[in-house]
Enzyme design. Sequence first.
Site, mmCIF file in Angstrom:
data_model
loop_
_atom_site.group_PDB
_atom_site.id
_atom_site.type_symbol
_atom_site.label_atom_id
_atom_site.label_comp_id
_atom_site.label_asym_id
_atom_site.label_seq_id
_atom_site.Cartn_x
_atom_site.Cartn_y
_atom_site.Cartn_z
ATOM 1 N N ASP A 162 -44.889 21.142 38.272
ATOM 2 C CA ASP A 162 -43.651 21.511 37.659
ATOM 3 C C ASP A 162 -44.145 21.702 35.807
ATOM 4 O OD1 ASP A 162 -44.140 19.413 37.091
ATOM 5 O OD2 ASP A 162 -42.390 18.613 38.431
ATOM 6 N N LYS A 185 -39.585 23.580 38.148
ATOM 7 C CA LYS A 185 -38.900 22.468 38.903
ATOM 8 C C LYS A 185 -37.100 22.166 38.708
ATOM 9 C CE LYS A 185 -40.038 18.368 40.393
ATOM 10 N NZ LYS A 185 -40.261 16.929 40.877
ATOM 11 N N GLY A 218 -40.280 16.752 49.104
ATOM 12 C CA GLY A 218 -39.156 17.911 48.530
ATOM 13 C C GLY A 218 -40.807 18.825 46.902
#
Length: 282
Positions: A162, A185, A218
């Site tokens: 990100d 993200k 994740g």
Amino acid sequence: MMILCGTTSKSLARDLSGRTGATLLEAEVRRFPDGECYVRFDRESVDKDVVIVGNTYTDGNLVEFILMHDAARGLGAEKIISVVPYFGYGRQDRRFLPGEALSAQVMLRHIALETDRLLTIDLHKPDILRWFTKPGAKDLTAAPAIGEHFAGKGIDLVLAPDKGAAQRAADVAHIIGCNSDHLMKTRISDIEVKITPSKLDAKGKNVLIVDDIISTGGTIVAASNELRRLGAHHVTAACTHGLFVGNALEKLKKACDGVVCANTLENEVSTISVASEVAKAL
Ligand code: R5P
């Protein structure tokens, strides 16, 4: 100067002692039948200047960390430098909802009662150190250690999952001598993230994804999936703090060709030592 540690970040404390030549003292730590923590340094005295290495994660380790300071003071320590390799509670840096505890501020104010100087490593938001109510708090970075670990290993691109992690990726890439970039993200829940499809040129490349924390995995799994879609040849993930909650490491091993992290938290892939960064700051 002596280096004192408990049950967390022992390998970092040992490495630090080896690099600085300071004596390492490992605490005896055990739990009473009711779960309360017992800490003792089995010595008559300690040096006036000591370094205490310990994490404020998990809650049990936080108590151990605080008790180590009192044990050291009881043995004559006058100046304590606390090295907190993984600063637990650092992510709650705002009251996102009314009525929430401002955890990062609480922890820093309380640690300031125990110690004289604080060194942390890759805080999620380094500006929380303004809540440490004494001078001498500094956030170090594992980026040089991660970069040196991967230098000469054929990495073509360092990628941040990100925008917030883009500078760290650039710092690592600079040491390796390659380019860096970042994905976009969106966090959907505590365990779910979405990566916006990217036009990044990853085809045939050996890509290193770098983040500060891997928790559920994740973020890295989603980033790796995107890189596979873009035709990346080899995807490796590296982070400073490998929390690896639940079966995160298993998921990551399936999604990536390699996973490695710094030794701020100890686990089977924490092979990058940040001791040289800490030794320089000491
Ligand atoms: C968040 O902004 C952090 O930099 C990490 O990306 C995040 O903590 C990773 O969490 P998880 O592994 O659960 O996706």
